[in-house]
Scaffold this active site. Structure first.
Site, short mmCIF file in Angstrom:
data_model
loop_
_atom_site.label_atom_id
_atom_site.label_comp_id
_atom_site.label_asym_id
_atom_site.label_seq_id
_atom_site.Cartn_x
_atom_site.Cartn_y
_atom_site.Cartn_z
CG LEU A 1 -1.95 -1.32 1.34
CD1 LEU A 1 -2.69 -0.89 2.67
CD2 LEU A 1 -2.68 -1.43 -0.06
CG HIS B 1 -3.06 1.22 -2.46
ND1 HIS B 1 -1.80 1.23 -2.60
CD2 HIS B 1 -3.59 0.31 -3.50
CE1 HIS B 1 -1.48 0.12 -3.74
NE2 HIS B 1 -2.62 -0.13 -4.16
N GLY C 1 -8.91 3.27 -7.78
CA GLY C 1 -8.25 4.58 -8.22
C GLY C 1 -8.46 4.75 -9.68
NE ARG D 1 2.76 -4.45 -12.38
CZ ARG D 1 1.65 -4.80 -12.31
NH1 ARG D 1 0.46 -3.97 -12.22
NH2 ARG D 1 1.03 -6.25 -12.36
#
Ligand code: PAF
Length: 283
Positions: free
Chosen positions: A33, A37, A149, A189
């Site tokens: 997270l 998030h 999101g 990522r």
């Protein structure tokens, strides 16, 4: 905050809560997270009286050549962050709990049309994996509202279509992209970027802004602008997958008549595949 790993236990807890709480919120995540998030969790706590966040790295949405084994898993840190954000319950099941012994034999939900476009072209099966997992979570949690999101804008529209097509009584809330100070959209990522790539990465957002600037200056030759976007990214060192200017609801190529459009981009830097988008009104 309770952490639950079993579907039956979560169902029991939520059934109890439904007697007293006014609304149940769901924040589906794959963990690791970040502030993006936590913004979803905070939005959920502001509009729902009981919030469940889920952490599950969903094998069905990863392609054979994708990064499921190296996908960052940081459950302990995530738990701490969720407590601070005011989350009431964390659901973190095992793959077996969700899919039984073989995920590949699961019934799969396919959302037609939107699944085949943009990211769907280079990631066959990805959106069916997402739709299947999100449907399972909707069935388990039965939320009043679910929070996603807008960085994954195609995913957000896909889930809205899923809910509409299956007549589910769930409100889908899209939360604005959270960015690093230099403009890079937050993503788990981003951790795959080398120091050198990290310096280049914010150009993805800058490039979207450049093209949006041309559109605001009345340039409506969208196919030419898409090519310009791809060229700018290549020059900056990216390997672009697509740069598309689309109708904001259908994600079909935008035309000069469309008033709500979205600029969508996917591009790689080394092993890191980045996506971003910019939604805008042209009139
Ligand atoms: O956006 C994600 O993190 C995932 O696609 C989701 C919605 C949790 C489904 O696995």
């Amino acid at each position: 905050m309770e952490t639950i790993t079993s579907i039956s236990e979560l169902r029991k807890l939520l059934d109890d809560r439904r007697m007293t709480e006014q609304s149940i919120g769901l924040v589906p995540t794959m963990g690791n997270l970040h502030t993006g998030h936590l913004k979803l969790v905070k939005a959920a706590t502001q509009s729902c009286s009981f919030v469940t966040t889920t952490i599950f790295v969903n094998p069905l949405q990863f392609g054979a050549d994708e990064d499921i084994t190296t996908y960052p898993r940081t459950l302990n840190e995530d738990q701490e962050k969720l407590i601070v954000a005011g989350c009431h319950c964390l659901f973190a099941p095992s793959v077996e709990e969700v899919y039984g012994s073989n995920p590949l034999t699961s019934t799969v939900i396919h959302v037609p049309g939107i699944s085949e476009l943009h990211c769907g072209k280079s990631r066959p099966g990805h959106f069916a994996g997402v739709a299947t997992m999100v449907s399972k979570l909707f069935n388990i949690v039965r939320p009043d509202r679910a929070f996603f999101g807008l960085k994954d804008y195609q995913q957000y529209l896909l889930i809205k279509q899923l809910v509409n097509d299956l007549v589910l009584e769930i409100e889908i809330i899209g939360i604005e992209i959270e960015r690093e100070p230099d403009g890079l959209a937050m993503s788990s990522r981003n951790a795959y970027l080398t120091a050198e790539e990290r310096k280049i990465a914010p150009f993805l957002h800058a490039c979207l802004n450049d093209i949006a600037g041309a559109i605001l200056n009345e340039d409506r030759d969208y196919r030419k602008l898409e090519k310009e976007g791809v060229k700018k990214l290549q020059e900056a060192g990216f390997k672009p997958e697509y740069f598309s200017i689309c109708h904001a609801e259908t994600l079909q190529p935008a035309n000069s008549e469309d008033s709500s459009i979205v600029l969508m981009v996917a591009a790689s830097l080394g092993i890191c595949r980045l996506i971003d988008n910019l939604r805008m009104q042209t009139s």
